[in-house]
Write a protein that holds these residues in place. Structure first.
Motif, PDB file in Angstrom:
ATOM      1  N   SER A   1      40.618 127.244  29.120  1.00  0.00           N
ATOM      2  CA  SER A   1      41.597 126.759  28.143  1.00  0.00           C
ATOM      3  C   SER A   1      42.346 125.543  28.673  1.00  0.00           C
ATOM      4  CB  SER A   1      42.599 127.855  27.782  1.00  0.00           C
ATOM      5  OG  SER A   1      41.966 128.886  27.078  1.00  0.00           O
ATOM      6  N   VAL A   2      42.706 125.588  29.938  1.00  0.00           N
ATOM      7  CA  VAL A   2      43.414 124.453  30.547  1.00  0.00           C
ATOM      8  C   VAL A   2      42.501 123.235  30.594  1.00  0.00           C
ATOM      9  CG1 VAL A   2      44.496 123.598  32.675  1.00  0.00           C
ATOM     10  CG2 VAL A   2      44.988 125.912  31.872  1.00  0.00           C
ATOM     11  N   ALA A   3      41.262 123.438  31.022  1.00  0.00           N
ATOM     12  CA  ALA A   3      40.320 122.327  31.125  1.00  0.00           C
ATOM     13  C   ALA A   3      40.065 121.684  29.760  1.00  0.00           C
ATOM     14  CB  ALA A   3      39.005 122.806  31.741  1.00  0.00           C
ATOM     15  N   LEU A   4      39.859 122.501  28.735  1.00  0.00           N
ATOM     16  CA  LEU A   4      39.636 121.973  27.392  1.00  0.00           C
ATOM     17  C   LEU A   4      40.897 121.284  26.870  1.00  0.00           C
ATOM     18  CD1 LEU A   4      37.678 121.590  25.074  1.00  0.00           C
ATOM     19  CD2 LEU A   4      38.314 123.857  24.241  1.00  0.00           C
ATOM     20  N   GLY A   5      42.062 121.855  27.173  1.00  0.00           N
ATOM     21  CA  GLY A   5      43.326 121.234  26.783  1.00  0.00           C
ATOM     22  C   GLY A   5      43.492 119.861  27.410  1.00  0.00           C
ATOM     23  N   ILE A   6      43.133 119.748  28.683  1.00  0.00           N
ATOM     24  CA  ILE A   6      43.217 118.454  29.377  1.00  0.00           C
ATOM     25  C   ILE A   6      42.270 117.447  28.737  1.00  0.00           C
ATOM     26  CG2 ILE A   6      42.709 117.286  31.565  1.00  0.00           C
ATOM     27  CD1 ILE A   6      43.832 119.821  32.966  1.00  0.00           C
ATOM     28  N   LEU A   7      41.052 117.875  28.413  1.00  0.00           N
ATOM     29  CA  LEU A   7      40.096 116.961  27.766  1.00  0.00           C
ATOM     30  C   LEU A   7      40.612 116.478  26.413  1.00  0.00           C
ATOM     31  CD1 LEU A   7      36.652 118.613  28.605  1.00  0.00           C
ATOM     32  CD2 LEU A   7      37.586 116.475  29.511  1.00  0.00           C
ATOM     33  N   LEU A   8      41.187 117.395  25.648  1.00  0.00           N
ATOM     34  CA  LEU A   8      41.735 117.000  24.350  1.00  0.00           C
ATOM     35  C   LEU A   8      42.930 116.066  24.513  1.00  0.00           C
ATOM     36  CD1 LEU A   8      41.335 120.302  22.356  1.00  0.00           C
ATOM     37  CD2 LEU A   8      40.296 118.101  21.813  1.00  0.00           C
ATOM     38  N   LEU A   9      43.738 116.283  25.538  1.00  0.00           N
ATOM     39  CA  LEU A   9      44.868 115.383  25.777  1.00  0.00           C
ATOM     40  C   LEU A   9      44.382 114.004  26.234  1.00  0.00           C
ATOM     41  CD1 LEU A   9      47.449 117.875  27.267  1.00  0.00           C
ATOM     42  CD2 LEU A   9      47.529 116.729  25.051  1.00  0.00           C
TER      43      LEU A   9
END
Length: 146
Positions: free
Chosen positions: A49-57
């Protein structure tokens, strides 16, 4: 405003809202971390979730830079603030956070403010001057009409 520009603004809004939500969800899964323990930070970034959140940011920043390349900050920032509305809805219904009445009123105020901003121009137009260096380098004899 073209359809492509609306898509860029939508990309800013969606990437920021969903990215922040995933980052929040992932960090709740990871738990408390400290910058004094680098391994905690690395483990947090490896959470899906953190990794995907970072990519989206990262997608948010790319879209945001694109929007700022053709519009004023005073247009882009309020226009993309609809993300706060979306983020509040995601926090309430996906993250199951408590959203107070005053926060809902704030969301309504943001929404109405966005309506005002979208009525104005996206880009400030400045009157075109002749080459600004022409007058500076013009010989004195030409300035006096000689």
């Amino acid at each position: 405003m073209t359809f492509r520009k609306y898509l860029v603004l939508a990309g800013v809004t969606l990437c920021a809202s969903i990215g922040d939500s995933l980052l929040s969800r992932g960090m709740k899964q990871v738990g408390s971390i400290s910058l004094h323990h680098l391994s905690d930070l690395i483990l947090a970034v490896l959470n899906p979730s953190v990794a995907l959140g970072i990519l989206l940011l990262l997608g948010f920043f790319a879209s945001y830079m694109t929007a700022l390349s053709w519009a004023d900050l005073t247009y882009v920032l309020p226009a993309t603030s609809l993300g706060y509305v979306l983020l509040t809805l995601i926090a309430k219904f996906y993250l199951h956070e408590s959203v107070t009445t005053s926060r809902w009123i704030g969301v309504l105020l943001i929404s109405s403010g966005v309506g005002f901003v979208t009525q104005g121009p996206a880009l400030t137009h400045h009157p075109q001057k002749a080459n600004p260096y022409e007058a500076e380098y013009e010989p004195a004899s030409m300035k006096d009409g000689q």
